[in-house]
Structures are given as C-alpha cells and as structure tokens.
Design an enzyme around this catalytic site. Structure first.
Site, PDB file in Angstrom:
ATOM      1  N   GLY A 190      37.888 -34.370 -34.096  1.00  0.00           N
ATOM      2  CA  GLY A 190      38.560 -33.170 -34.570  1.00  0.00           C
ATOM      3  C   GLY A 190      39.415 -32.537 -33.488  1.00  0.00           C
ATOM      4  N   LYS A 232      23.686 -20.163 -38.900  1.00  0.00           N
ATOM      5  CA  LYS A 232      23.409 -19.781 -37.512  1.00  0.00           C
ATOM      6  C   LYS A 232      22.004 -19.200 -37.366  1.00  0.00           C
ATOM      7  CE  LYS A 232      28.330 -18.927 -36.757  1.00  0.00           C
ATOM      8  NZ  LYS A 232      29.397 -17.921 -36.640  1.00  0.00           N
TER       9      LYS A 232
END
Length: 418
Positions: free
Chosen positions: A12, A206
C-alpha cells in the site's frame, strides 16, 4: 537478514504508505546510526502503477503483483493497505516465509488478530502494530511498560480523529452533521465512504486491540456496545452543553470482577474533564492503573506523518529486539459478558406538537421512578419541544411509554459523571 541493508516491502502506497516512504527517507541517517544498517524499501505493492502519487517512487519498485513482493526476499513488510481481504492472506504468506510484519491495519487485527499472533509465534517472526490504535500516540508501548507493575483497570479515550473533528465543527461553528462531514472529507480527515468512522467501527477495532493487550482477552466484536455519531444533531449537542457537558465519541475497555467491558458511544463528559478539551482531529487516551492512577496521552491520531511515525518506530524497534513469543489473544464468549454498568444517562426528548406539557412529562418520569438531577427545556419557533435530562433509571420501556402517551422521541446517551 543481511548485515548491511534491511530490505523492506510495502503493501500500500496511499496516505500512510506515502508517509512511511517519506519518513524512511528523511530519517535515513538516524535509522542507520541506530540500527547499524541502511533501511531500504525494495518493493511496493499498489493497485495502479500509473497513478500519480504525492510521494516520488521509482517505477522499478512498484508492482501490482503480491508475488513480486514475496520473491523480493524482504526482511520486513509494512502493511498499510487496510481491510481484511486480501491483507490477511498476504500477511499470512509473508509470515510463513519468515518475514516480520509491521501493520497499521486495526480492522485486520480486530477480526483476524488471534490467528496472526498464533502464526507469528509459530514462525518466530515479529508482529508490530503500534500504528493501529492512536496514530502518533505511542500508547501500546506505554501500556506494555505499565503492565510490568500496574494493574490497568480501564483504558478509555477519543480514538477516532475524524469523528472528533466533526463533533468539534458541529459544536463550535453550529454546522449540521452532514456539512461537518463533507468538510472533513474535503480536508482528507474522512474517507469517501465514512461508515467505519462515523458508525463507531474504527474506534471499536482499536478498543478491541487495547483490551487484548491489557487483559489478554476481549469481547467478540458483535458482543460489544457500539453506537456512532451519524444520528447526532445540533439540538442534542446544544442541550448537553447547557447542562454542563460536551458530547464525545468515547471508546472504553475495562475489566471489573473478571468481566470484560467494551463499548463505543457518544458520551457526555463534564466540560472540565480532560477528554472534553480534546478538539479537532486529535486523539486522547486515558489510562487508569492501580498504582500510577490516571494518565492522559494526547496527539494527532490520524494523517500521513503521525501514523507513519508510529510505523517506522515499530520497524526500528523490532530490528533491535530478539524474538519473544507474543501473548496469545483470546475472546470471552458473549454469554459470559456482563452488561456495561451505567448509572447516569442523558435523555434527549423531542416532539413536534407534544401531547403533554413539560411538567406533565417530568411528573410522569418521576412517578415511573426516574431520578432527574439536571434538566433543560426548550421551545423553538416551530413549536418543537426539546427536553434534556441527566437522569438515573431511564429504561427503554420509559421511552416507549413517552412515545405512546406524549408523542415524544427519546434518545439516550451515557454520561461519564453527573
């Protein structure tokens, strides 16, 4: 691993990937001095080799074929492509070949992290993921250090910069949600599809990672409480502020009497609470330990360089460490989960042409056993009644009765303190 060069692969080259390239280049001398070896990106996987990018990269280095990365004999791969598919398959293949992994991919870790930890241990490779939780805030490293002596009772905070920016613009500039979201997209804080941010998924991923680190287990994602900001409007923020609170998208992970609790929800914080002061695209994490007490960490939680900083720090750190097995990740079964305890709630009541007066509505709640400690009542020019209450004992049944008897719609949010 070669003695002179650390060969890095990159999955990426978007915003974060570009930031990683820039950071490695700008900090090359410091990295070489610290590691005793030069760090070089030798292959980068992209979707389109002809795409114009904000960072210059030699065409010989970019490829659309994962096999090219696998064949490049890389020592470490930085995965910043996002998502689960095909990222999981790529990371798995690299680990099986003995390659260390640095990732910022919170969705991948939250959905397949237990398997990746097991793979890392089986193949004796490092799995580093500091950048997955709070961008430039090194919260995972801090927590690992405190866990040596402290029992962490809770970790809570503002873990999504996009939603915090939107809420700041709504409150400070009276922008409707849709306008604030569009502004966040124009500034690059929000994706074209903002679902993961505004519906609370990003913050939940998260929180899941934090729970695994701190407690060695977490709830399955489907068992956690999750509510985003996509249904919030200016009336709710205004009444909350009149009552002395500010609404923030608060993520919480805690363990009480052995029960894991995990939640993400718009939450009322007292205006003088440290987390209530966190504005715009900043993140903040509050850690509560039995010895150290409460600590607050704040910084930019998103964007090119803050996240890239955490990625490159992870890369440099794992190159200086011997392999030690990672603690196993586990999930507590949903049928053993204790519901999140919440004494105080913010009840936002609204109706056009209400069938009862404010006094009648408050009298009904009092008789129903709802304890109201703060209240604000508003009428506007269109004869819309809005009532904001900080109360204890309000249930879904009360909301249904208010709708049936008074034509009132009730929205309920947790309150951190009365």
């Amino acid at each position: 691993m070669s003695t002179g060069v650390v060969k890095v692969g990159l999955l990426g080259v978007g915003t974060v990937g570009g930031g990683v390239l820039k950071t490695i280049r700008s900090q090359q001398q410091k990295l070489s001095e610290r590691l005793g070896r030069r760090v070089e990106v030798v292959k980068a996987l992209v979707r389109d080799t002809d795409k114009q990018r904000a960072v210059q990269i030699d065409r010989d280095l970019v490829t659309t074929s994962f096999e090219d990365v696998l064949d490049a004999e890389v020592d470490i791969v930085v995965e910043v492509m996002g998502g689960v598919d095909p990222a999981y398959d790529y990371v798995r293949a690299l680990m099986e070949k003995g390659c260390h992994i640095v990732t910022a991919n919170k969705e991948l870790l939250a959905k397949r992290g237990a398997e990746l930890v097991e793979l890392a241990n089986r193949h004796h490779v490092q799995l580093a993921y500091e950048a997955s939780v709070a961008g430039g805030i090194p919260i995972l490293g801090v927590l690992r250090q405190f866990l040596r002596t402290n029992e962490i009772t809770s970790v809570s905070g503002i873990l999504n910069g996009t939603t915090n920016y939107i809420l700041t613009q709504m409150e400070q500039h009276q922008l409707p949600y849709e306008v604030a979201l569009k502004q966040a997209q124009e500034l690059g804080y929000a994706e074209a599809d903002p679902t993961s941010d505004v519906e609370g998924w990003d913050a939940l991923y998260k929180s899941y990672i934090l729970a695994q680190l701190v407690y060695g287990e977490s709830l399955p994602l489907h068992a956690a409480e999750r509510k985003g900001i996509d249904s919030l409007h200016l009336g709710q923020l205004a009444l909350a502020q009149e009552l002395g609170y500010r609404i923030k998208l608060l993520a919480r992970a805690s363990r009480t009497e052995g029960a894991i609790q995990l939640s993400v929800s718009p939450t009322l914080l007292p205006l003088d609470h440290p987390l209530a002061q966190v504005q715009d695209a900043y993140n903040a994490v509050q850690v509560s330990g039995n010895i150290v007490g409460d600590l607050l960490f704040m910084g930019k939680g998103a964007g090119e360089l803050p996240t890239a900083s955490a990625v490159v720090e992870d890369l440099a750190f794992l190159l200086t460490q011997r392999f030690t097995p990672h603690p196993i990740w586990q999930e507590r079964q949903a049928d053993k989960v204790r519901p999140q305890e919440q004494k105080w709630s913010f009840c936002y009541l609204e109706s056009e042409g209400s069938q009862g007066s404010p006094d009648q509505i408050l009298h009904f709640l009092d008789r129903a056993g709802v304890e109201v400690v703060k209240q604000r009542i508003q009428y506007d020019w269109a004869n819309v009644l809005r009532i904001g209450l900080v109360a204890s004992g309000f249930t879904d049944e009360h909301g249904e009765l208010l709708h049936r008897d008074f034509g009132i719609r009730a929205d309920v949010f947790p309150v951190l303190a009365p």
